[in-house]
Scaffold this motif. Structure first.
Motif, PDB file in Angstrom:
ATOM      1  N   GLY A   1      10.926  28.273  50.421  1.00 29.07           N
ATOM      2  CA  GLY A   1      10.164  27.058  50.121  1.00 29.07           C
ATOM      3  C   GLY A   1       8.941  26.918  51.001  1.00 29.07           C
ATOM      4  O   GLY A   1       7.883  26.457  50.553  1.00 29.07           O
ATOM      5  N   SER A   2       9.054  27.320  52.274  1.00 30.03           N
ATOM      6  CA  SER A   2       7.926  27.215  53.202  1.00 30.03           C
ATOM      7  C   SER A   2       6.858  28.262  52.908  1.00 30.03           C
ATOM      8  O   SER A   2       5.659  27.976  52.968  1.00 30.03           O
ATOM      9  CB  SER A   2       8.418  27.372  54.642  1.00 30.03           C
ATOM     10  OG  SER A   2       9.322  26.349  54.979  1.00 30.03           O
ATOM     11  N   LEU A   3       7.292  29.489  52.601  1.00 30.90           N
ATOM     12  CA  LEU A   3       6.338  30.579  52.391  1.00 30.90           C
ATOM     13  C   LEU A   3       5.739  30.593  50.989  1.00 30.90           C
ATOM     14  O   LEU A   3       4.564  30.958  50.808  1.00 30.90           O
ATOM     15  CB  LEU A   3       7.013  31.928  52.666  1.00 30.90           C
ATOM     16  CG  LEU A   3       7.482  32.174  54.104  1.00 30.90           C
ATOM     17  CD1 LEU A   3       8.177  33.531  54.202  1.00 30.90           C
ATOM     18  CD2 LEU A   3       6.310  32.103  55.075  1.00 30.90           C
ATOM     19  N   PHE A   4       6.553  30.212  50.000  1.00 30.33           N
ATOM     20  CA  PHE A   4       6.109  30.335  48.611  1.00 30.33           C
ATOM     21  C   PHE A   4       6.212  29.018  47.840  1.00 30.33           C
ATOM     22  O   PHE A   4       6.320  29.011  46.616  1.00 30.33           O
ATOM     23  CB  PHE A   4       6.944  31.407  47.890  1.00 30.33           C
ATOM     24  CG  PHE A   4       6.972  32.726  48.602  1.00 30.33           C
ATOM     25  CD1 PHE A   4       5.879  33.576  48.566  1.00 30.33           C
ATOM     26  CD2 PHE A   4       8.082  33.107  49.330  1.00 30.33           C
ATOM     27  CE1 PHE A   4       5.898  34.802  49.234  1.00 30.33           C
ATOM     28  CE2 PHE A   4       8.119  34.327  50.002  1.00 30.33           C
ATOM     29  CZ  PHE A   4       7.018  35.177  49.949  1.00 30.33           C
ATOM     30  N   GLY A   5       6.191  27.890  48.587  1.00 35.42           N
ATOM     31  CA  GLY A   5       6.360  26.586  47.955  1.00 35.42           C
ATOM     32  C   GLY A   5       5.279  26.238  46.963  1.00 35.42           C
ATOM     33  O   GLY A   5       5.484  25.387  46.085  1.00 35.42           O
ATOM     34  N   SER A   6       4.106  26.884  47.055  1.00 37.10           N
ATOM     35  CA  SER A   6       3.040  26.613  46.095  1.00 37.10           C
ATOM     36  C   SER A   6       3.374  27.150  44.710  1.00 37.10           C
ATOM     37  O   SER A   6       2.776  26.743  43.710  1.00 37.10           O
ATOM     38  CB  SER A   6       1.726  27.245  46.577  1.00 37.10           C
ATOM     39  OG  SER A   6       1.881  28.649  46.755  1.00 37.10           O
ATOM     40  N   ASN A   7       4.353  28.070  44.652  1.00 35.26           N
ATOM     41  CA  ASN A   7       4.823  28.613  43.367  1.00 35.26           C
ATOM     42  C   ASN A   7       6.122  27.907  42.997  1.00 35.26           C
ATOM     43  O   ASN A   7       7.179  28.197  43.548  1.00 35.26           O
ATOM     44  CB  ASN A   7       5.054  30.118  43.493  1.00 35.26           C
ATOM     45  CG  ASN A   7       5.519  30.754  42.189  1.00 35.26           C
ATOM     46  OD1 ASN A   7       5.741  30.077  41.183  1.00 35.26           O
ATOM     47  ND2 ASN A   7       5.661  32.069  42.205  1.00 35.26           N
ATOM     48  N   ALA A   8       6.038  26.976  42.061  1.00 32.57           N
ATOM     49  CA  ALA A   8       7.208  26.157  41.712  1.00 32.57           C
ATOM     50  C   ALA A   8       8.363  26.992  41.160  1.00 32.57           C
ATOM     51  O   ALA A   8       9.519  26.563  41.202  1.00 32.57           O
ATOM     52  CB  ALA A   8       6.821  25.079  40.705  1.00 32.57           C
ATOM     53  N   GLY A   9       8.066  28.174  40.667  1.00 32.88           N
ATOM     54  CA  GLY A   9       9.120  29.022  40.107  1.00 32.88           C
ATOM     55  C   GLY A   9       9.955  29.742  41.147  1.00 32.88           C
ATOM     56  O   GLY A   9      10.843  30.527  40.794  1.00 32.88           O
ATOM     57  N   ILE A  10       9.726  29.454  42.435  1.00 34.98           N
ATOM     58  CA  ILE A  10      10.478  30.132  43.497  1.00 34.98           C
ATOM     59  C   ILE A  10      11.970  29.830  43.418  1.00 34.98           C
ATOM     60  O   ILE A  10      12.804  30.594  43.934  1.00 34.98           O
ATOM     61  CB  ILE A  10       9.909  29.731  44.881  1.00 34.98           C
ATOM     62  CG1 ILE A  10      10.452  30.650  45.985  1.00 34.98           C
ATOM     63  CG2 ILE A  10      10.218  28.272  45.193  1.00 34.98           C
ATOM     64  CD1 ILE A  10      10.065  32.099  45.829  1.00 34.98           C
ATOM     65  N   TRP A  11      12.357  28.743  42.744  1.00 37.92           N
ATOM     66  CA  TRP A  11      13.780  28.416  42.619  1.00 37.92           C
ATOM     67  C   TRP A  11      14.549  29.529  41.906  1.00 37.92           C
ATOM     68  O   TRP A  11      15.746  29.712  42.135  1.00 37.92           O
ATOM     69  CB  TRP A  11      13.973  27.086  41.875  1.00 37.92           C
ATOM     70  CG  TRP A  11      13.554  27.083  40.428  1.00 37.92           C
ATOM     71  CD1 TRP A  11      12.329  26.740  39.929  1.00 37.92           C
ATOM     72  CD2 TRP A  11      14.366  27.434  39.288  1.00 37.92           C
ATOM     73  NE1 TRP A  11      12.320  26.851  38.561  1.00 37.92           N
ATOM     74  CE2 TRP A  11      13.567  27.264  38.143  1.00 37.92           C
ATOM     75  CE3 TRP A  11      15.686  27.847  39.140  1.00 37.92           C
ATOM     76  CZ2 TRP A  11      14.030  27.511  36.853  1.00 37.92           C
ATOM     77  CZ3 TRP A  11      16.173  28.100  37.851  1.00 37.92           C
ATOM     78  CH2 TRP A  11      15.341  27.925  36.728  1.00 37.92           C
ATOM     79  N   ARG A  12      13.858  30.298  41.059  1.00 43.35           N
ATOM     80  CA  ARG A  12      14.536  31.383  40.333  1.00 43.35           C
ATOM     81  C   ARG A  12      15.006  32.477  41.294  1.00 43.35           C
ATOM     82  O   ARG A  12      16.072  33.070  41.106  1.00 43.35           O
ATOM     83  CB  ARG A  12      13.603  31.965  39.269  1.00 43.35           C
ATOM     84  CG  ARG A  12      13.229  30.961  38.180  1.00 43.35           C
ATOM     85  CD  ARG A  12      12.359  31.583  37.096  1.00 43.35           C
ATOM     86  NE  ARG A  12      12.004  30.596  36.099  1.00 43.35           N
ATOM     87  CZ  ARG A  12      12.768  30.228  35.066  1.00 43.35           C
ATOM     88  NH1 ARG A  12      13.960  30.807  34.909  1.00 43.35           N
ATOM     89  NH2 ARG A  12      12.360  29.327  34.202  1.00 43.35           N
ATOM     90  N   VAL A  13      14.221  32.730  42.322  1.00 40.57           N
ATOM     91  CA  VAL A  13      14.628  33.702  43.344  1.00 40.57           C
ATOM     92  C   VAL A  13      15.800  33.142  44.150  1.00 40.57           C
ATOM     93  O   VAL A  13      16.758  33.863  44.454  1.00 40.57           O
ATOM     94  CB  VAL A  13      13.443  34.031  44.271  1.00 40.57           C
ATOM     95  CG1 VAL A  13      13.877  35.025  45.355  1.00 40.57           C
ATOM     96  CG2 VAL A  13      12.275  34.588  43.470  1.00 40.57           C
ATOM     97  N   MET A  14      15.721  31.837  44.476  1.00 36.94           N
ATOM     98  CA  MET A  14      16.782  31.206  45.266  1.00 36.94           C
ATOM     99  C   MET A  14      18.144  31.373  44.611  1.00 36.94           C
ATOM    100  O   MET A  14      19.131  31.729  45.263  1.00 36.94           O
ATOM    101  CB  MET A  14      16.470  29.720  45.454  1.00 36.94           C
ATOM    102  CG  MET A  14      15.236  29.417  46.278  1.00 36.94           C
ATOM    103  SD  MET A  14      14.874  27.626  46.300  1.00 36.94           S
ATOM    104  CE  MET A  14      13.446  27.570  47.388  1.00 36.94           C
ATOM    105  N   VAL A  15      18.231  31.110  43.311  1.00 42.86           N
ATOM    106  CA  VAL A  15      19.537  31.164  42.632  1.00 42.86           C
ATOM    107  C   VAL A  15      19.970  32.599  42.338  1.00 42.86           C
ATOM    108  O   VAL A  15      21.166  32.896  42.288  1.00 42.86           O
ATOM    109  CB  VAL A  15      19.528  30.316  41.334  1.00 42.86           C
ATOM    110  CG1 VAL A  15      19.252  28.856  41.645  1.00 42.86           C
ATOM    111  CG2 VAL A  15      18.521  30.826  40.320  1.00 42.86           C
ATOM    112  N   SER A  16      19.000  33.510  42.171  1.00 44.93           N
ATOM    113  CA  SER A  16      19.351  34.892  41.821  1.00 44.93           C
ATOM    114  C   SER A  16      19.937  35.673  42.987  1.00 44.93           C
ATOM    115  O   SER A  16      20.668  36.645  42.779  1.00 44.93           O
ATOM    116  CB  SER A  16      18.108  35.634  41.306  1.00 44.93           C
ATOM    117  OG  SER A  16      17.635  35.064  40.110  1.00 44.93           O
ATOM    118  N   LEU A  17      19.616  35.278  44.214  1.00 44.92           N
ATOM    119  CA  LEU A  17      20.076  36.035  45.379  1.00 44.92           C
ATOM    120  C   LEU A  17      21.590  36.013  45.546  1.00 44.92           C
ATOM    121  O   LEU A  17      22.145  36.806  46.317  1.00 44.92           O
ATOM    122  CB  LEU A  17      19.399  35.510  46.648  1.00 44.92           C
ATOM    123  CG  LEU A  17      17.924  35.897  46.809  1.00 44.92           C
ATOM    124  CD1 LEU A  17      17.309  35.215  48.018  1.00 44.92           C
ATOM    125  CD2 LEU A  17      17.764  37.414  46.910  1.00 44.92           C
TER     126      LEU A  17
END
Length: 453
Positions: free
Chosen positions: A147-163
């Motif tokens: 969230g801190s590094l890539f928070g400007s990309n709202a789609g970062i949640w997809r990486v969060m759940v995929s891990l």
């Protein structure tokens, strides 16, 4: 390797804490407060059913084989969540993940209880609680970094759940190296085969005799596995009530409102969005600290005293947060003070109420009823979890943080009363002796004497 099921339990339940804000954005899934509750609680609703159907399945095919299957489900449907094209697909994938989470939550503590010596059972089963909260801590760290590094990309949640696929793969393949439960073998008429691999020779021989004696009684009583009709017996019903109420109490004291919605809670306390996301990592750290404390105290202090102390002090912490929010909401010191009180609450809960609930539920059912009985009580726990997860965002928006915490505190007081009158002390007691306690207390046709007072 067995603990990967618990770590996945923690990761998948808590991943919405941090990811939900990105999911809710108009450019993503545009979630309302109620829709956020459904996305979060869809997993816990699935977990309720997974606990019921997973436990009897583990009785039929074995604890080990079921955990291998669950590793497959964790891997596939975590990826499904990451690639979800819309809210409906995401909810469906999280529901199926919930089935795996629920089955793991019922089977892992039972597996650990069945392979552990009585003197070490509390520590081993409490390790399950530590791995749950470690999974939550892990996802808080991951979400804060992403969230801190890539928070400007709202789609970062997809990486969060995929891990979550990574520990899923570890569970999937790692369980092939683990032994099957000796007590599960005993219900199939095989005695002592696995004990020789996980005990000293003297321990294995002594424990095998006790398991064999009890298992032969069970096998003589019925050739088939236990079914729901067997749960008409008064003493079994009383065990179900005891375990089910412990699960309801564990959830209604509010711990998972913090673990699922900690970022929102901190924002309601006065933190900014980014500060709340980073500060939320402290919730995970203190959860792990509490779980470690519980792991090393539950076999020393006992289950019942630890649960009572936890409920009383959690209630005090919740009331303190409510009072500060009610009478000093705008003070400069309020956000940090509330955060400190929440961290104290987390340490206490995760070191007492959390591990004791899972531990007692893994201990109280006789061998023949353990899979199905644990499934029923864990279903109750997960359904209570579902209610909390679904309604917390709505309650937070409608009645405010203070009143929600007062409500949780009331359940702490009720829980302390229930534990004091209903729960036996099971520290250092063989699983077979716990059955005798309930039969002496609730089965008037049973002739015997219990060593548990």
């Amino acid at each position: 390797m067995t603990g990967m099921g618990s770590l996945l339990f923690g990761y998948n339940t808590a991943v919405v804490n941090g990811a939900l804000g990105f999911m809710a954005k108009p450019s993503q899934l545009n979630l309302s407060p109620f829709a956020q509750g459904v996305v979060s609680s869809g997993l816990t609703l699935g977990a309720a059913f997974g606990a019921v159907f997973g436990s009897p399945l583990s009785d039929k095919i074995g604890r080990k084989k079921l955990l291998i299957w669950l590793g497959t489900l964790f891997t596939v449907f975590a990826l499904g969540c990451g690639f979800a094209p819309n809210t409906g697909f995401l909810i469906a994938c999280r529901f199926i993940l919930g089935l795996a989470v629920g089955a793991a939550s019922a089977v892992v503590p039972v597996y650990l209880a069945e392979i552990a010596p009585a003197s070490e059972r509390g520590k081993m089963v409490s390790m399950n609680q530590f791995l749950i909260v470690f999974g939550q801590f892990l996802v808080f760290v991951v979400n804060a970094i992403l969230g801190s590094l890539f928070g400007s990309n709202a789609g970062i949640w997809r990486v969060m759940v995929s891990l979550a696929t990574i520990p899923g793969i570890v569970l999937w393949f790692g369980m092939y190296a683990m032994p099957e439960s000796p007590r599960w073998y005993a219900t199939k008429g095989k005695f002592g085969e696995v004990l020789q691999k996980i005990r000293t020779k003297a321990q294995a021989e002594a424990e095998a005799k006790e398991i064999e004696k009890k298992a032969k009684i069970d096998l003589a009583a019925a050739e088939e596995q236990a079914s729901f009709k067997d749960f008409k017996k008064d003493w079994i019903i009383q065990i179900v009530i005891t375990g089910g109420m412990l699960g309801i109490i564990q959830q209604f004291v509010g711990i998972n409102s913090i673990m699922y919605y900690g970022t929102q809670v901190l924002q309601s306390s006065g933190f900014g969005a980014n500060a709340a996301l980073i500060a939320n990592v402290a919730n995970g750290i203190f959860s792990c600290l509490g779980a470690i404390i519980g792991m090393y105290t539950v076999d020393k202090l006992g289950r019942k005293p630890l649960e009572l102390l936890g409920l009383i002090f959690c209630g005090i912490s919740l009331i303190a947060v409510g009072l500060i929010k009610t009478f000093a909401a705008n003070a400069s010191w309020t956000p940090v003070t509330i955060m400190i009180l929440i961290l104290i609450y987390i340490v206490i809960d995760q070191g007492t109420i959390g591990p004791v609930t899972w531990l007692i539920n893994s201990e109280i059912f006789p061998s023949r009823y353990r899979g199905l009985g644990t499934g029923i009580t864990i279903f109750t726990l997960w359904f209570a979890n579902f209610i909390v997860g679904l309604l917390f965002p709505v309650l937070l928006a409608s009645i405010g943080l203070a009143n929600v915490f007062y409500l949780f505190a009331a359940f702490c007081l009720f829980g302390a009363w229930f534990v004091s009158v209903r729960v036996p002390e099971t520290k250092g007691v063989e699983l077979e002796e716990i059955e005798t306690y309930f039969r002496v207390k609730y089965d008037h046709s049973f002739k015997g004497e219990s060593k548990i007072k």
